[in-house]
Design a protein around this motif. Structure first.
Motif, PDB file in Angstrom:
ATOM      1  N   SER A  80       0.832  -1.200   0.000  1.00 45.67           N
ATOM      2  CA  SER A  80       0.000   0.000   0.000  1.00 45.67           C
ATOM      3  C   SER A  80       0.871   1.255   0.000  1.00 45.67           C
ATOM      4  O   SER A  80       2.092   1.211   0.217  1.00 45.67           O
ATOM      5  CB  SER A  80      -0.924  -0.008   1.224  1.00 45.67           C
ATOM      6  N   PHE A  81       0.209   2.381  -0.215  1.00 46.77           N
ATOM      7  CA  PHE A  81       0.931   3.651  -0.287  1.00 46.77           C
ATOM      8  C   PHE A  81       1.569   3.992   1.054  1.00 46.77           C
ATOM      9  O   PHE A  81       2.695   4.506   1.102  1.00 46.77           O
ATOM     10  CB  PHE A  81      -0.036   4.765  -0.715  1.00 46.77           C
ATOM     11  N   GLN A  82       0.883   3.718   2.137  1.00 52.68           N
ATOM     12  CA  GLN A  82       1.428   4.034   3.456  1.00 52.68           C
ATOM     13  C   GLN A  82       2.647   3.181   3.782  1.00 52.68           C
ATOM     14  O   GLN A  82       3.634   3.682   4.335  1.00 52.68           O
ATOM     15  CB  GLN A  82       0.340   3.837   4.511  1.00 52.68           C
ATOM     16  N   ILE A  83       2.602   1.907   3.433  1.00 45.88           N
ATOM     17  CA  ILE A  83       3.755   1.035   3.686  1.00 45.88           C
ATOM     18  C   ILE A  83       4.942   1.456   2.826  1.00 45.88           C
ATOM     19  O   ILE A  83       6.096   1.461   3.280  1.00 45.88           O
ATOM     20  CB  ILE A  83       3.369  -0.432   3.424  1.00 45.88           C
ATOM     21  N   ARG A  84       4.684   1.846   1.597  1.00 46.21           N
ATOM     22  CA  ARG A  84       5.770   2.291   0.727  1.00 46.21           C
ATOM     23  C   ARG A  84       6.375   3.598   1.235  1.00 46.21           C
ATOM     24  O   ARG A  84       7.597   3.808   1.147  1.00 46.21           O
ATOM     25  CB  ARG A  84       5.250   2.453  -0.699  1.00 46.21           C
ATOM     26  N   ALA A  85       5.530   4.477   1.775  1.00 47.76           N
ATOM     27  CA  ALA A  85       6.065   5.707   2.378  1.00 47.76           C
ATOM     28  C   ALA A  85       6.904   5.383   3.608  1.00 47.76           C
ATOM     29  O   ALA A  85       7.977   5.966   3.819  1.00 47.76           O
ATOM     30  CB  ALA A  85       4.917   6.640   2.738  1.00 47.76           C
ATOM     31  N   GLY A  86       6.442   4.438   4.429  1.00 45.83           N
ATOM     32  CA  GLY A  86       7.237   4.025   5.584  1.00 45.83           C
ATOM     33  C   GLY A  86       8.553   3.384   5.187  1.00 45.83           C
ATOM     34  O   GLY A  86       9.580   3.577   5.847  1.00 45.83           O
ATOM     35  N   ALA A  87       8.559   2.606   4.094  1.00 50.08           N
ATOM     36  CA  ALA A  87       9.811   2.019   3.608  1.00 50.08           C
ATOM     37  C   ALA A  87      10.778   3.098   3.132  1.00 50.08           C
ATOM     38  O   ALA A  87      11.997   3.002   3.347  1.00 50.08           O
ATOM     39  CB  ALA A  87       9.511   1.032   2.483  1.00 50.08           C
ATOM     40  N   LEU A  88      10.248   4.150   2.490  1.00 55.05           N
ATOM     41  CA  LEU A  88      11.105   5.257   2.060  1.00 55.05           C
ATOM     42  C   LEU A  88      11.713   5.973   3.265  1.00 55.05           C
ATOM     43  O   LEU A  88      12.907   6.308   3.263  1.00 55.05           O
ATOM     44  CB  LEU A  88      10.291   6.237   1.216  1.00 55.05           C
ATOM     45  N   TYR A  89      10.914   6.192   4.298  1.00 55.46           N
ATOM     46  CA  TYR A  89      11.445   6.811   5.522  1.00 55.46           C
ATOM     47  C   TYR A  89      12.484   5.911   6.188  1.00 55.46           C
ATOM     48  O   TYR A  89      13.486   6.404   6.740  1.00 55.46           O
ATOM     49  CB  TYR A  89      10.300   7.084   6.498  1.00 55.46           C
ATOM     50  N   THR A  90      12.259   4.594   6.130  1.00 55.90           N
ATOM     51  CA  THR A  90      13.222   3.660   6.725  1.00 55.90           C
ATOM     52  C   THR A  90      14.553   3.681   5.978  1.00 55.90           C
ATOM     53  O   THR A  90      15.629   3.652   6.592  1.00 55.90           O
ATOM     54  CB  THR A  90      12.644   2.240   6.727  1.00 55.90           C
ATOM     55  N   LEU A  91      14.504   3.732   4.659  1.00 54.45           N
ATOM     56  CA  LEU A  91      15.735   3.848   3.878  1.00 54.45           C
ATOM     57  C   LEU A  91      16.473   5.142   4.199  1.00 54.45           C
ATOM     58  O   LEU A  91      17.712   5.162   4.297  1.00 54.45           O
ATOM     59  CB  LEU A  91      15.406   3.779   2.380  1.00 54.45           C
ATOM     60  N   TYR A  92      15.712   6.199   4.375  1.00 54.77           N
ATOM     61  CA  TYR A  92      16.317   7.497   4.714  1.00 54.77           C
ATOM     62  C   TYR A  92      17.018   7.430   6.075  1.00 54.77           C
ATOM     63  O   TYR A  92      18.141   7.932   6.237  1.00 54.77           O
ATOM     64  CB  TYR A  92      15.232   8.569   4.711  1.00 54.77           C
ATOM     65  N   GLY A  93      16.364   6.795   7.050  1.00 55.58           N
ATOM     66  CA  GLY A  93      16.976   6.687   8.376  1.00 55.58           C
ATOM     67  C   GLY A  93      18.162   5.752   8.406  1.00 55.58           C
ATOM     68  O   GLY A  93      19.173   6.028   9.064  1.00 55.58           O
ATOM     69  N   LEU A  94      18.066   4.622   7.700  1.00 58.62           N
ATOM     70  CA  LEU A  94      19.184   3.674   7.695  1.00 58.62           C
ATOM     71  C   LEU A  94      20.407   4.237   6.993  1.00 58.62           C
ATOM     72  O   LEU A  94      21.547   3.958   7.392  1.00 58.62           O
ATOM     73  CB  LEU A  94      18.747   2.365   7.014  1.00 58.62           C
ATOM     74  N   VAL A 120       6.039   8.725  -6.583  1.00 53.89           N
ATOM     75  CA  VAL A 120       6.363  10.122  -6.254  1.00 53.89           C
ATOM     76  C   VAL A 120       5.326  11.071  -6.848  1.00 53.89           C
ATOM     77  O   VAL A 120       4.902  12.052  -6.201  1.00 53.89           O
ATOM     78  CB  VAL A 120       7.785  10.461  -6.738  1.00 53.89           C
ATOM     79  N   SER A 121       4.882  10.780  -8.063  1.00 56.37           N
ATOM     80  CA  SER A 121       3.861  11.641  -8.686  1.00 56.37           C
ATOM     81  C   SER A 121       2.532  11.555  -7.939  1.00 56.37           C
ATOM     82  O   SER A 121       1.837  12.566  -7.759  1.00 56.37           O
ATOM     83  CB  SER A 121       3.679  11.256 -10.152  1.00 56.37           C
ATOM     84  N   ASP A 122       2.159  10.365  -7.451  1.00 57.67           N
ATOM     85  CA  ASP A 122       0.943  10.222  -6.652  1.00 57.67           C
ATOM     86  C   ASP A 122       1.055  10.977  -5.327  1.00 57.67           C
ATOM     87  O   ASP A 122       0.084  11.614  -4.877  1.00 57.67           O
ATOM     88  CB  ASP A 122       0.653   8.746  -6.380  1.00 57.67           C
ATOM     89  N   ALA A 123       2.222  10.915  -4.711  1.00 54.88           N
ATOM     90  CA  ALA A 123       2.417  11.655  -3.467  1.00 54.88           C
ATOM     91  C   ALA A 123       2.346  13.162  -3.696  1.00 54.88           C
ATOM     92  O   ALA A 123       1.804  13.908  -2.872  1.00 54.88           O
ATOM     93  CB  ALA A 123       3.765  11.283  -2.848  1.00 54.88           C
ATOM     94  N   LEU A 124       2.877  13.615  -4.824  1.00 51.92           N
ATOM     95  CA  LEU A 124       2.823  15.042  -5.128  1.00 51.92           C
ATOM     96  C   LEU A 124       1.405  15.499  -5.438  1.00 51.92           C
ATOM     97  O   LEU A 124       0.979  16.593  -5.025  1.00 51.92           O
ATOM     98  CB  LEU A 124       3.753  15.342  -6.306  1.00 51.92           C
ATOM     99  N   VAL A 131       6.733  12.944   1.897  1.00 52.27           N
ATOM    100  CA  VAL A 131       7.263  11.870   1.055  1.00 52.27           C
ATOM    101  C   VAL A 131       8.093  12.446  -0.086  1.00 52.27           C
ATOM    102  O   VAL A 131       9.198  11.952  -0.394  1.00 52.27           O
ATOM    103  CB  VAL A 131       6.101  11.012   0.509  1.00 52.27           C
ATOM    104  N   VAL A 132       7.582  13.493  -0.695  1.00 53.78           N
ATOM    105  CA  VAL A 132       8.298  14.097  -1.825  1.00 53.78           C
ATOM    106  C   VAL A 132       9.623  14.693  -1.365  1.00 53.78           C
ATOM    107  O   VAL A 132      10.656  14.547  -2.044  1.00 53.78           O
ATOM    108  CB  VAL A 132       7.413  15.170  -2.498  1.00 53.78           C
ATOM    109  N   TYR A 133       9.627  15.353  -0.207  1.00 54.22           N
ATOM    110  CA  TYR A 133      10.867  15.962   0.289  1.00 54.22           C
ATOM    111  C   TYR A 133      11.936  14.909   0.589  1.00 54.22           C
ATOM    112  O   TYR A 133      13.109  15.085   0.241  1.00 54.22           O
ATOM    113  CB  TYR A 133      10.581  16.778   1.548  1.00 54.22           C
ATOM    114  N   VAL A 134      11.537  13.818   1.247  1.00 54.30           N
ATOM    115  CA  VAL A 134      12.517  12.776   1.594  1.00 54.30           C
ATOM    116  C   VAL A 134      13.104  12.154   0.331  1.00 54.30           C
ATOM    117  O   VAL A 134      14.326  11.940   0.230  1.00 54.30           O
ATOM    118  CB  VAL A 134      11.853  11.706   2.483  1.00 54.30           C
ATOM    119  N   TYR A 135      12.258  11.906  -0.667  1.00 49.46           N
ATOM    120  CA  TYR A 135      12.776  11.327  -1.910  1.00 49.46           C
ATOM    121  C   TYR A 135      13.709  12.298  -2.633  1.00 49.46           C
ATOM    122  O   TYR A 135      14.780  11.899  -3.106  1.00 49.46           O
ATOM    123  CB  TYR A 135      11.614  10.927  -2.814  1.00 49.46           C
ATOM    124  N   ARG A 136      13.305  13.566  -2.723  1.00 50.44           N
ATOM    125  CA  ARG A 136      14.158  14.554  -3.388  1.00 50.44           C
ATOM    126  C   ARG A 136      15.464  14.760  -2.637  1.00 50.44           C
ATOM    127  O   ARG A 136      16.521  14.991  -3.262  1.00 50.44           O
ATOM    128  CB  ARG A 136      13.416  15.887  -3.517  1.00 50.44           C
TER     129      ARG A 136
END
Length: 357
Positions: A80-94, A120-124, A131-136
């Motif tokens: 889901s979108f929320q899990i994918r956002a959490g995975a992106l935050y986890t990659l950022y923290g790790l 990323v386009s869906d989040a924007l 989400v967009v800031y962490v990815y950028r």
């Protein structure tokens, strides 16, 4: 990667995967994609300490790659979108808490580039700026390493990881009806319905004849909403039933464990005896579990009363002590066990003759 580092990766993969699912599961319960919610869960779990405890540089670098590859799987569909956002935050923290120097990069396969850009386009479009800031930010820091394969290709068949099943709790519920009855589809159906009504008016036939429903788009929308409500209620009832069943099974497990513990204590108390030492084996009593407790005490007392005589009594009896009641006399005594009254036993019976020259 050395053999020791590969074995370390195989050992730490399942525990780390479990910790990641626990982190993402707690983030899913918040029903939010805000980074501040994720950061609070990260700090409460002290997830930074996953890199601690590994001393060698090679094992640390191999574990960092393993961590990125494990979390990267949750960053892709069908989650889901929320899990994918959490995975992106986890990659950022790790990435920012890893202990490897120079820092390891996050591998991204070219086949997954389309899914990431759509995410990323869906989040924007939904104004999820966290989400967009962490990815950028990761992209500007050149964290991503674009490769053909998401993991390092290896020909060692023994290192094929198991337990690669997709977690169904992190997936979106099937919304085929919602995908079918969307805004574009309803608008297209309304246009076709209007065109049909205009053509029907030009025909000489009666206007009361109609092949389709009059309010087709409205009724389709009502059916889709009703199905979505039924799906949500069914999912809630299923989760509630599974929770009650798990609670009941937990109580049954606790009661069974208690009963097994009590039975083991009783069996140890009544069914076994401690092994006696060699000097006390003549005092050891055989226990019969078929009798009662009073019988045990009675048997033990009678066995104590009828125990054999001691070594001192047996020695005096064998040497012909006066109080032993034996009338026969021994012709030869053993010097080490002779009695104090027999003084002649300590003397030599025959004198050794001297040699004469």
């Amino acid at each position: 990667m050395t053999i020791a580092a590969a074995k370390a990766c195989d050992y730490f993969w399942i525990p780390f995967k479990t910790d990641c699912e626990e982190l993402l599961g707690r983030f899913q319960l918040t029903e939010s994609v805000r980074y501040e919610e994720f950061a609070a869960i990260w700090r409460s779990m002290d997830f930074t300490s996953v890199f601690h405890g590994i001393t060698t540089h090679q094992e640390r670098r191999a574990f960092t790659r393993l961590a990125f590859a494990t979390v990267y799987d949750y960053f892709l569909p069908p989650y889901s979108f929320q899990i994918r956002a959490g995975a992106l935050y986890t990659l950022y923290g790790l990435y920012h808490t890893q202990l490897s120097l120079p820092k390891e990069k996050i591998w991204i396969a070219l086949k997954d580039w389309v899914h990431i850009q759509k995410f990323v386009s869906d989040a924007l479009s939904c104004q999820h700026l966290d989400v967009v800031y962490v990815y950028r930010k990761l992209e500007s820091d050149k964290v991503f390493f674009y490769t053909t394969m998401p993991k390092q290709l290896t020909f060692d068949a023994k290192r094929r990881f198991l337990n690669k099943d997709i977690n169904e709790e992190f997936q979106d519920r099937s919304a085929r009806v919602a995908e079918l009855v969307n805004t574009d589809t309803l608008e297209e159906i309304a246009n076709v319905q209007g065109h049909y009504e205009r053509i029907k008016q030009t025909l000489p036939a009666s206007s009361s004849i109609s092949v389709t429903l009059v309010n087709l788009t409205t009724k389709l929308l009502e059916c889709a909403l009703e199905f979505q409500q039924w799906q949500e209620k069914n999912a809630a009832a299923k989760n509630k039933g599974s929770g009650a069943k798990a609670k009941k099974s937990t109580q049954q497990t606790e009661s069974s464990l208690r009963a097994e513990l009590l039975s083991s204590i009783k069996s140890k108390s009544y069914g076994h005896l401690s092994k006696a030492s060699k000097s006390r084996r003549h005092r050891q009593v055989e226990m019969d579990t078929s009798v009662s407790g009073t019988d045990h005490v009675q048997d033990f007392t009678t066995s104590r009363r009828s125990r054999p005589p001691s070594l001192r009594a047996r020695t005096r009896q064998n040497l012909g002590y006066k109080g032993s009641g034996r009338s026969d006399e021994r012709t030869q005594h053993w010097l080490l066990s002779s009695m104090e009254e027999d003084k002649t036993a300590m003397k030599r019976s025959q004198q050794r003759s001297r040699f004469k020259w």
